[in-house]
Design a protein around this motif. Structure first.
Motif, short mmCIF file in Angstrom:
data_model
loop_
_atom_site.label_atom_id
_atom_site.label_comp_id
_atom_site.label_asym_id
_atom_site.label_seq_id
_atom_site.Cartn_x
_atom_site.Cartn_y
_atom_site.Cartn_z
N GLN A 188 0.88 -0.94 -0.13
CA GLN A 188 0.57 -0.01 -0.20
C GLN A 188 0.77 1.14 0.08
N VAL A 189 1.88 1.47 0.76
CA VAL A 189 2.87 2.39 0.44
C VAL A 189 3.26 2.30 -0.24
N ILE A 190 4.44 1.90 -1.57
CA ILE A 190 4.79 1.56 -2.18
C ILE A 190 4.00 2.38 -3.71
N GLN A 191 2.63 1.78 -3.76
CA GLN A 191 2.04 1.77 -4.68
C GLN A 191 1.63 3.39 -4.72
N THR A 192 1.65 4.14 -3.14
CA THR A 192 0.51 5.28 -3.05
C THR A 192 1.90 6.28 -3.38
N ILE A 193 3.05 6.28 -2.37
CA ILE A 193 3.93 7.68 -2.47
C ILE A 193 5.41 7.28 -3.97
N ALA A 194 5.52 6.60 -4.07
CA ALA A 194 6.12 6.58 -5.14
C ALA A 194 6.05 8.03 -6.32
N PRO A 195 3.95 7.98 -6.95
CA PRO A 195 4.65 9.16 -7.38
C PRO A 195 5.03 10.96 -6.97
N GLN A 196 5.40 10.31 -5.59
CA GLN A 196 5.67 11.88 -4.33
C GLN A 196 7.25 11.73 -4.57
N VAL A 197 7.53 10.57 -4.96
CA VAL A 197 9.57 10.97 -4.48
C VAL A 197 10.46 11.22 -5.79
N ASP A 198 11.33 11.22 -5.09
CA ASP A 198 12.86 11.35 -6.00
C ASP A 198 13.36 10.25 -6.51
N THR A 199 13.43 9.48 -5.54
CA THR A 199 13.70 7.77 -6.29
C THR A 199 13.26 7.03 -4.79
#
Length: 534
Positions: A188-199
């Motif tokens: 749940q975390v991975i799929q949610t934050i991926a668009p927000q991070v640099d890497t």
């Protein structure tokens, strides 16, 4: 100063709130103690990005009051944490429970007095209580494994466990983020934050079977549809195998290969846990059926990933473990996240994380991944942790933590030999998060406890405890049941394998929610045969 009450309820989550309500309705003087600053339990502590239901909203509900059910409206099939938390506030205020809950009150010690037959309970804040009954509603997944790796304190950036996520949130913009763990929470975390991070670096030890979530929004039509099913859901959910609205209806043997495939395709397309919890029960017993269903899911995942390297890291391989013998997460474009250029899956299967260093995460081969933020989705001391982190001292020197460190044993997951007048919900050897819609199971468990206490009061008795023989028989029944399945051949948090030295016993009762309910009913109707009552 010690406050005298009839009962202490530890925890103000799904089970604690309902337990408090029932005992209050009985006329007892009840005090609930909650470590958090407000109600919610799981949905208070787990506020990480992407946290949401994977039980359908309209079945993750209390079913004892039709108006209570119908006066709340869900926005979608699988709502997110903020909406769930608001629902639990609605429940608390509607049932007028808030005045009976003391927040920021973490219970540290509970001592049973054999002369008085009562418990002395103390909190971290110094409050003391004298109670006839203590009911531990601490949650099955409420003891986060926060100190998992050497060197965590040296990390120069931000490090957080998903189960202790800060209310104010975390700003990921421009940050190099690492996520450890790909269980239900990590996904749940991975799929949610991926668009927000640099890497984004994802450290994967054991890949998971996943199912795609379909999460439509609800409008007036859907609202009317599920609210008109209240009586149907109330009468059927408690007797299904897993407390969900769907159940196993056909057998593998009675269908042709083409019909089996069609059933798997339809259940997969449903976008729920139906493929896991209502397709073919034989997948839990028959290795050949397990392998065929597992291969079906592996193929579905591989089709989306395409890249052989990603498939090797993220898809369980044949011969490791079968679909459904671990917790099966629902996901929304989770696999596609790894196709993004700034996201990398790092296998730590054969190159383990050895420590956290000031710069980031260090692996066994000496490589260091420099990070600004580390999110630990590394799980919990499941089943036992919520209770064993409290120092429970029963009669004749019994200590609950010590007993469970030797062997994970309970009497139906409701009481423990050596601990009179201590009741529990969501602990080992009862249906729980491993294989049950939690509201269905927790309602049944709290209702049994409420009825037991009512029986005690009406019969003029003050102390109840399971006998050693009853507990032995329940443990044997539990083990016989799970040992007939493939669950017993798979290591996971289901059987404590995620914690070194934890006694290995499957946490959840595998005989089915309806079967368990009937067995509990039989005990009550027998006058609590197998329990010593004085």
């Amino acid at each position: 100063m010690t406050t005298k009450v009839d009962a202490i309820v530890i925890g103000a989550g799904v089970s604690g709130l309902y337990q408090l309500h029932q005992l209050k309705q009985q006329g007892l003087n009840v005090q609930a103690l909650e470590a958090g600053t407000d109600v919610g339990g799981t949905w208070y502590w787990n506020r990480y990005p992407g946290a949401r239901f994977d039980s359908e909203s309209y079945i993750y509900q209390y079913l004892f009051d039709e108006d209570l059910y119908k006066d709340w409206t869900w926005s979608e099939r699988f709502p997110a944490q903020p909406e769930i938390e608001r629902w639990l506030h609605y429940i608390t205020d509607r049932l007028e429970l808030r005045d009976h809950i003391k927040f920021s009150s973490r219970v540290t010690t509970a001592d049973f007095n054999e002369e008085t037959g009562r418990w002395a309970v103390e909190t971290e804040q110094g409050d003391r209580f004298d109670a006839q009954y203590v009911i531990g509603c601490t949650g099955m997944l409420s003891a986060p494994l926060a100190n998992r790796f050497p060197g965590q304190a040296s990390f120069k950036g931000t490090i957080v466990h998903t189960g202790l996520y800060p209310k104010e949130g975390i700003d990921f913009a421009g940050k190099k983020v690492g996520v450890i763990g790909v269980g239900a929470t990590g996904i749940q975390v991975i799929q949610t934050i991926a668009p927000q991070v640099d890497t984004l670096k994802v450290f994967v030890r054991k890949p998971q079977y996943v199912l795609p979530m379909k999460n439509p929004k609800y409008g007036p039509k859907e609202e009317a549809w599920y609210k008109n099913r209240f009586e149907e859901l109330k009468s059927t959910l408690p007797d299904t195998f897993t407390g969900f609205e769907y159940d196993f209806e056909v057998t593998w043997a009675e269908l042709t290969p083409e019909e089996r495939r069609a059933r798997l395709e339809a259940d997969h397309a449903d976008g729920s846990l139906k493929l896991w919890l209502a397709s073919f029960v034989e997948m839990f017993f028959d290795p050949d059926v397990s392998e065929e269903v597992s291969q079906f899911v592996r193929d579905k995942m591989s089709e989306r990933l395409k890249d052989p390297k990603l498939i090797d890291i993220l898809v369980p391989q044949k011969g490791t473990y079968g679909f459904g013998t671990h917790r099966v997460p629902l996901e929304s474009n989770y696999l596609e996240t790894y196709l993004l250029p700034h996201v990398e899956a790092i296998s730590v299967r054969d190159n383990a994380i050895t420590e956290i260093v000031p710069e980031g995460i260090k692996l066994a081969d000496g490589s260091v991944y420099e990070l600004d933020i580390i999110i630990m989705a590394v799980g919990f001391d499941a089943g036992t942790g919520g209770m064993s982190r409290i120092n429970f001292n029963g009669r004749k020197g019994f200590n609950l933590r010590d007993e469970w460190n030797k062997d994970t044993r309970t009497s139906m997951g409701l009481q423990k030999y050596g601990f009179p007048n201590l009741f529990m919900t969501g602990v080992p050897l009862a249906p729980s998060a491993a294989l049950c819609n939690m509201t269905t199971c927790l309602q049944q468990q709290t209702e049994w406890i409420n009825d037991c206490i009512k029986h005690m009061r009406e019969s003029g008795k003050t102390v109840i405890e399971p006998t050693a023989a009853f507990e032995d028989a329940w443990v044997q029944h539990h083990d016989d049941t799970v040992n007939a399945t493939l669950f017993s051949k798979t290591d996971s948090w289901y059987n404590g394998a995620n914690i070194d030295g934890k006694p290995g016993r499957f946490m959840s009762y595998t005989g089915g929610t309806g079967t368990y309910r009937q067995k509990c009913k039989e005990v009550a109707e027998s006058g609590y045969e197998g329990f010593e009552i004085a």
